[in-house]
Enzyme design. Structure first.
Site, PDB file in Angstrom:
ATOM      1  N   CYS A 219       4.307  -0.974 -11.943  1.00 43.59           N
ATOM      2  CA  CYS A 219       4.776   0.159 -12.745  1.00 43.59           C
ATOM      3  C   CYS A 219       6.022  -0.291 -13.500  1.00 43.59           C
ATOM      4  O   CYS A 219       7.022   0.419 -13.543  1.00 43.59           O
ATOM      5  CB  CYS A 219       5.008   1.397 -11.895  1.00 43.59           C
ATOM      6  SG  CYS A 219       6.121   1.147 -10.526  1.00 43.59           S
TER       7      CYS A 219
ATOM      8  N   ASP B 152       4.431  -8.754   5.862  1.00 46.80           N
ATOM      9  CA  ASP B 152       4.752  -9.341   4.563  1.00 46.80           C
ATOM     10  C   ASP B 152       3.437  -9.736   3.871  1.00 46.80           C
ATOM     11  O   ASP B 152       2.693 -10.575   4.378  1.00 46.80           O
ATOM     12  CB  ASP B 152       5.641 -10.569   4.795  1.00 46.80           C
ATOM     13  CG  ASP B 152       6.130 -11.182   3.494  1.00 46.80           C
ATOM     14  OD1 ASP B 152       5.527 -10.909   2.432  1.00 46.80           O
ATOM     15  OD2 ASP B 152       7.110 -11.949   3.536  1.00 46.80           O
TER      16      ASP B 152
ATOM     17  N   GLY C 228       0.883   5.169  -0.512  1.00 48.28           N
ATOM     18  CA  GLY C 228      -0.524   5.344  -0.182  1.00 48.28           C
ATOM     19  C   GLY C 228      -1.401   6.068  -1.177  1.00 48.28           C
ATOM     20  O   GLY C 228      -2.573   6.298  -0.895  1.00 48.28           O
TER      21      GLY C 228
ATOM     22  N   CYS D 174       0.783  -1.249   0.000  1.00 47.54           N
ATOM     23  CA  CYS D 174       0.000   0.000   0.000  1.00 47.54           C
ATOM     24  C   CYS D 174       0.810   1.292   0.000  1.00 47.54           C
ATOM     25  O   CYS D 174       0.277   2.346  -0.326  1.00 47.54           O
ATOM     26  CB  CYS D 174      -0.945  -0.004   1.188  1.00 47.54           C
ATOM     27  SG  CYS D 174      -0.076   0.111   2.754  1.00 47.54           S
TER      28      CYS D 174
END
Ligand code: SAM
Length: 394
Positions: free
Chosen positions: A326, A170, A119, A116
């Site tokens: 990405c 994890d 954020g 995440c």
């Protein structure tokens, strides 16, 4: 035919990953912003931003209008602008937002975001759910990096999100189910109170735990240890949780699997132009050490497989998982999805992303499903992003 200025290995690398030379050589990309839906006067915010940055805000016409996305000139600096500091404006690449849109988040969904930090996407998920009192949807963010999750906490607090929790853990073994209570809303009575540590696959790596001994009320109203020696419930201590979700008991139940899971996986980050340009500048030995080191690439692939598999395990039947990176690399994108679908044949299906016919994406790689979306500088005028949407069959 003019000679390529690049070594053959690099040219071959681009070719086999569907990367255009123009992606490497692209100039600066626009800066993207999104206006906070709670902002009362978006037009006034845009006007002020244009004045402060000296750049025109242009609506991103291929995004759903309600998302309020705008592009500005690449040189525009939004940090320091009052609208940014107050939280009326977010900075987020528009392609990144597609990974969230692909989830189809609804207000009452319990969403898991397995990588995440820092954020940007988690904030957008929380934002789509809204902050009103009658909403019970939540976002659970997980990241392995303490420094990054700490940034994530600051970002979510800046935008005043109310129903989120963060775990430093994890993502390949994380095992906390969706919250069974959110403020005054509690889970339906049919969900059994199976203690967290008796369920299969409990994460052993989440070392930071809270222990809650089972207790019962004594006849005189006091609390005594349970003589029947019920198992001890072990809760994984969140890195941070807002008031509305902090009291969750972390019950393990099929009814508390997540409605949506985002796996924005750790990757080589080469989809960012700056990174690709570095390939060109950093010297070819460095490039080869980064992208052709078999051990490094194997480890990354194992991590990505572990993340998508664990995310899918925590997803409820009928729910949606989005996998994104990405990176431009086929090995981290299409190959992961194809491996995953083969390993989960009959349980998982690749779906098209709703409204994706409007997105300016690059052509799918030869032989690959057009449902797997590739945003590129050349095709989309955005950073590179790969997005695939998978449904868990009921
Ligand atoms: C591409 S970034 C995520 C960006 C984030 N989704 C956002 O929108 O801001 C990948 C993240 O994965 C995290 N990560 C790497 N290995 C992980 C693991 N095993 N479990 C959980 N997170 C991991 C990294 O710390 C990094 O923050």
């Amino acid at each position: 035919m003019s000679e390529s200025p690049y070594p053959p290995k690099f040219t071959q690398f681009l070719l086999s990953n569907g990367i255009e030379l123009s992606d490497v050589e692209a100039g600066k990309l626009p800066r993207f912003i999104r206006i906070n839906p709670s902002c009362a006067d978006p037009n006034a915010v845009i006007e002020a931003l244009e004045k402060e940055t000296g750049s025109t805000c242009t609506s991103v016409d291929w995004m759903p209008h309600a998302m309020r996305f705008y592009s500005l000139d690449s040189s525009a600096r939004i940090s320091g602008c009052p609208a940014y500091e107050s939280g009326d404006v977010y900075g987020i690449d528009v392609a990144s937002a597609v990974a969230v849109i692909a989830l189809g988040v609804e207000s009452n969904d319990h969403v898991l975001d397995l990588c995440c930090a820092p954020g940007g996407k988690m904030c957008l998920i929380a934002d789509i759910q809204g902050n009103s009192d009658d909403v019970v949807g939540t976002v659970t963010g997980v990241d392995i990096s303490r420094a990054r999750i700490s940034t994530c906490k600051s970002v979510l607090r800046k935008y005043k999100m109310r129903r989120f929790r963060l775990f430093e853990a994890d993502g390949t073994s994380f095992d906390v189910h969706a919250p069974s209570r959110v403020g005054k809303w509690t889970r339906p009575a049919s969900i059994s109170d199976e203690p967290a540590d008796s369920a299969a696959n409990t994460s052993k790596s989440d070392s930071d735990t809270l222990t809650i001994p089972s207790k019962r009320k004594a006849e005189n109203g006091g609390v005594v240890e349970n003589p029947a020696k019920k198992p001890i419930q072990t809760k994984v201590k969140p890195f941070h949780a807002t008031k509305l979700v902090i009291g969750d008991l972390q019950i393990k139940s099929a009814a508390l699997l997540y409605d949506k899971v985002l796996v924005d996986a750790e990757c080589t980050h080469d989809g960012s132009i700056a990174h690709l340009k570095k390939c060109n500048q950093m010297g070819w030995e460095k490039f080869e050490a980064t992208f052709f080191d078999p051990a490094k690439m194997d480890n990354l692939e194992t991590l990505q497989r572990g993340l998508i598999s664990n995310g899918f395990r925590l997803l409820k039947p009928g729910g949606i998982l989005v996998y994104s990176t990405c990176s431009f690399l086929k090995r981290q994108n299409e190959d992961i999805i194809n491996w995953f679908l083969a390993a989960n044949a009959g349980c998982a299906v690749l779906e098209s992303v709703p409204e994706s016919d409007k997105f300016p994406v690059a052509k799918a790689l030869t032989g690959e499903s057009p449902h797997m979306l590739r945003f590129t500088p050349t095709a989309s005028n955005t950073s590179g992003l790969f997005v695939a949407r998978i449904r868990k069959i009921e």
